[in-house]
Scaffold this active site. Structure first.
Site, PDB file in Angstrom:
ATOM      1  N   GLU A 126      69.153  -3.535 -33.725  1.00 35.89           N
ATOM      2  CA  GLU A 126      69.525  -4.315 -32.537  1.00 35.89           C
ATOM      3  C   GLU A 126      68.422  -4.162 -31.503  1.00 35.89           C
ATOM      4  OE1 GLU A 126      73.452  -3.076 -31.348  1.00 35.89           O
ATOM      5  OE2 GLU A 126      74.357  -3.828 -33.179  1.00 35.89           O
ATOM      6  N   HIS A 251      75.362  -8.460 -21.455  1.00 35.08           N
ATOM      7  CA  HIS A 251      74.944  -8.770 -22.825  1.00 35.08           C
ATOM      8  C   HIS A 251      74.280 -10.133 -22.799  1.00 35.08           C
ATOM      9  CE1 HIS A 251      74.926  -9.387 -27.118  1.00 35.08           C
ATOM     10  NE2 HIS A 251      75.316  -8.135 -27.286  1.00 35.08           N
ATOM     11  N   ARG A 300      68.054  -5.107 -24.111  1.00 34.03           N
ATOM     12  CA  ARG A 300      68.969  -6.163 -23.677  1.00 34.03           C
ATOM     13  C   ARG A 300      68.793  -6.555 -22.217  1.00 34.03           C
ATOM     14  NH1 ARG A 300      74.707  -3.837 -25.347  1.00 34.03           N
ATOM     15  NH2 ARG A 300      73.870  -4.408 -27.339  1.00 34.03           N
ATOM     16  N   HIS A 363      78.981  -6.633 -19.861  1.00 39.44           N
ATOM     17  CA  HIS A 363      79.312  -6.100 -21.190  1.00 39.44           C
ATOM     18  C   HIS A 363      79.585  -4.598 -21.177  1.00 39.44           C
ATOM     19  CE1 HIS A 363      79.231  -5.683 -25.513  1.00 39.44           C
ATOM     20  NE2 HIS A 363      78.191  -4.877 -25.467  1.00 39.44           N
ATOM     21  N   ARG A 398      71.610   0.914 -21.213  1.00 37.41           N
ATOM     22  CA  ARG A 398      71.980   1.564 -22.478  1.00 37.41           C
ATOM     23  C   ARG A 398      71.298   0.888 -23.676  1.00 37.41           C
ATOM     24  NH1 ARG A 398      76.111   0.134 -26.295  1.00 37.41           N
ATOM     25  NH2 ARG A 398      76.437  -1.660 -24.948  1.00 37.41           N
TER      26      ARG A 398
END
Ligand code: SIN
Length: 557
Positions: A126, A251, A300, A363, A398
């Site tokens: 990811e 997100h 992200r 998110h 994160r």
């Protein structure tokens, strides 16, 4: 202005256990399961066991399982995503424990997907990860498998569950050495419609706060409806500051279902980009090419900011969404991502042939109650683990799929420590019921809070928008304090949640206004770069007058 305790009818019942756990996701159930062999453990959930975020997690759990990967790689990726605010020692502890926590879940019965046609566990990638290290289950149903495993294990081990029980406020007492101590929690028991049935007090030698994040302060979020910041609001009311709350992770790819869609929106996992999907704007131009060396698999915060900036340019006249193209996967998409396939079909799309409309949405929250990776907090008797905490693992942003891993590691450590040792019992303060508690937020004003936050405290924020948000939230709080409504709001799950949402939204806005730089998932249009003076954390507290105070602003900021 903001209440220091939630209004509720007088308590009529009492219970006593060794350990009470507030929240029933991965962190709470891990703690309960680990403490249970030697303690009486009661898990309190305001809904049912699986109503929180864990159930919805798509990506999976990050951990070094591939022999070509290393702990140092995972540490480095986590620190890079965290943009200077992680605690390296804590990150190293987590990353070292991560593979063991995945094996532990497997021993409890979790079924993670095997490599296609093989028996080894499949590992995907990811955003922000330099190696394939995410284990997943049911394709994109990883959280549901973790929740199922922990539900069954905890219930099987004799953990007791109190459902539809809303944790209102922590109950405090004073230990013989003069230190304040959490000695229990006041509970509002409701029916399935959130109507109050009774109020009671659960006393315990330790309270574990594992109540999750606060995505629902925004109008649009990947979080389920139950994620209303109750733990952060409770901590603030108990006099405990919260840390890093301005770092709300958006997100990048939440399914866009029209400008009017609010509440929980379907996630389109980052693992879709891990499998090679590409982001395009409405004019068909790539968004991430040339923005970051990892392009569509950049961390992200970088992807969400790039999408927001492109949406603001309104390429081809479209300013509220972009497109994710996973059509290279063809029909393989259906098996690899069954939940996302179902969500696409609901809006009449076939992900094997159509680009998916997406936009960033709230998110995950990187901040919360300052806690060790063993759950310890500054308040004796209170432990905290999971998304409600700020442990130093996530810093300013994160790394994908580190959160379920953190919840398992921290919850299990906290529970084991409680199995070993509990604080001494201390009597509760006498004023548990307070008929003078200020009014609650009227449900009709709830949408306003979400709208203000999404409009002014979103991916890209600036002094003017943040000041507007602070003004609007302050005016909602003042209206609540004078109780101007014709039908004053009665205690109920909805009015308690609304009051918590307003409290947390006010805290987030104050911290975001104070941090005059861009770092991680806090992006200021008026301060577009990180500033070294800001390599520090902000603490937000609720003072005795019900006002939010921010501490930790550097002198030279
Ligand atoms: C995702 O599947 O993209 C979400 C994973 C995460 O939030 O860690």
């Amino acid at each position: 202005m903001l209440p220091r305790r939630l209004a509720a009818p007088a308590s009529t019942w009492e219970r006593d256990v060794d350990v009470v756990v507030l929240g029933s996701g991965a962190a709470g159930l891990s703690a309960a399961l680990a403490a249970r062999p030697v303690r009486s453990v009661l898990v309190v959930t305001k809904d049912v066991l699986s109503a929180g975020s864990t159930q919805w997690a798509q990506g999976g759990l990050a951990g070094v399982l591939d022999p070509t990967d290393t702990i140092e790689n995972h540490v480095r990726d986590t620190l890079a995503a965290g943009a200077g605010l992680c605690n390296e020692e804590v990150v190293r502890e987590l990353v070292t424990e991560a593979p063991k926590s995945i094996r532990y879940l497997m021993r409890l019965g979790a079924a993670f997907d095997p490599e296609h046609g093989g028996t080894d566990i499949a590992l995907t990638r990811e955003g922000g990860h330099s190696h394939n290290r995410i284990v997943h289950s049911g394709g994109d149903q990883s959280g549901a498998e973790v929740q199922r495993t922990l539900d069954e294990s905890a219930l099987g081990a004799g953990v007791e569950v109190l459902s539809r029980a809303f944790a209102l406020d922590l109950v405090l007492g004073t230990a013989p050495d003069g230190e304040r101590q959490v000695v229990g929690v006041r509970i509002g028991q409701t029916d399935e419609h959130g109507v109050v049935v009774s109020v009671g007090v659960i006393t315990a030698r330790a309270v574990v706060m594992a109540s999750g994040g606060y995505g629902q302060i925004y109008a649009s979020t990947s979080n389920p409806p139950a994620v209303t910041g109750d733990g952060v609001a409770m901590a603030l009311r108990a006099g405990l500051p919260v840390t890093d709350v301005e770092f709300v992770q958006f997100h990048p790819t939440v399914m866009w279902r029209g400008a009017e869609a609010t509440g929980q929106q379907a996630l389109v996992s980052e693992a879709v980009r891990g499998e090679g999907a590409i982001l395009y704007d409405a004019a068909g131009e790539r968004i991430m090419a040339g923005v970051h060396p990892q392009e569509d698999l950049a961390p992200r915060d970088v992807v969400a900011a790039a999408i927001s900036a492109r949406m603001a340019e309104a390429a081809a006249g479209v300013d509220d969404h972009v497109y994710l193209d996973a059509t290279h996967m063809g029909e393989r998409f259906y098996e690899r991502f069954p939940s996302i396939t179902a969500a696409c079909r609901e809006i009449g799309l076939d992900p094997a042939v159509d680009r998916i409309p997406v936009a960033p949405a709230a998110h995950y929250v990187c901040g919360g109650i300052r806690a060790g990776l063993d759950g310890t907090t500054a308040l004796r008797g209170l432990l905290a683990c999971g998304e409600v905490t700020s442990t130093g693992v996530h810093g300013a942003n994160r790394l994908a799929s580190n959160s379920l891993t953190e919840s398992i590691v921290a919850g299990t450590r906290a529970g084991r420590d409680l199995a070993w040792e509990l604080p001494d019992r201390v009597p509760a303060d006498p004023d548990i019921d307070d008929p003078m508690a200020p009014p609650l937020l009227h449900p009709s004003r709830l949408r306003e809070v979400g709208a203000v936050m999404s409009r002014h405290v979103g991916v890209l924020r600036g002094a003017a928008s943040l000041a507007s948000a602070a003004g609007a939230l302050g005016s909602i709080a003042r209206g609540m304090a004078v109780g101007g409504e014709h039908d004053p709001p009665q205690p109920s799950r909805r009015t308690w949640e609304g009051t918590n949402l307003l409290t947390v939204a006010t805290a987030v806005t104050a911290a975001a206004l104070a941090r005059t730089e861009s770092r991680g998932c806090h992006r200021r249009v008026d301060f577009p770069l990180p500033r070294d003076v800001w390599l520090t954390h902000l603490d937000v507290a609720l003072d005795a007058t019900g006002t939010i105070d921010v501490a930790g602003v550097p002198d030279s900021a």
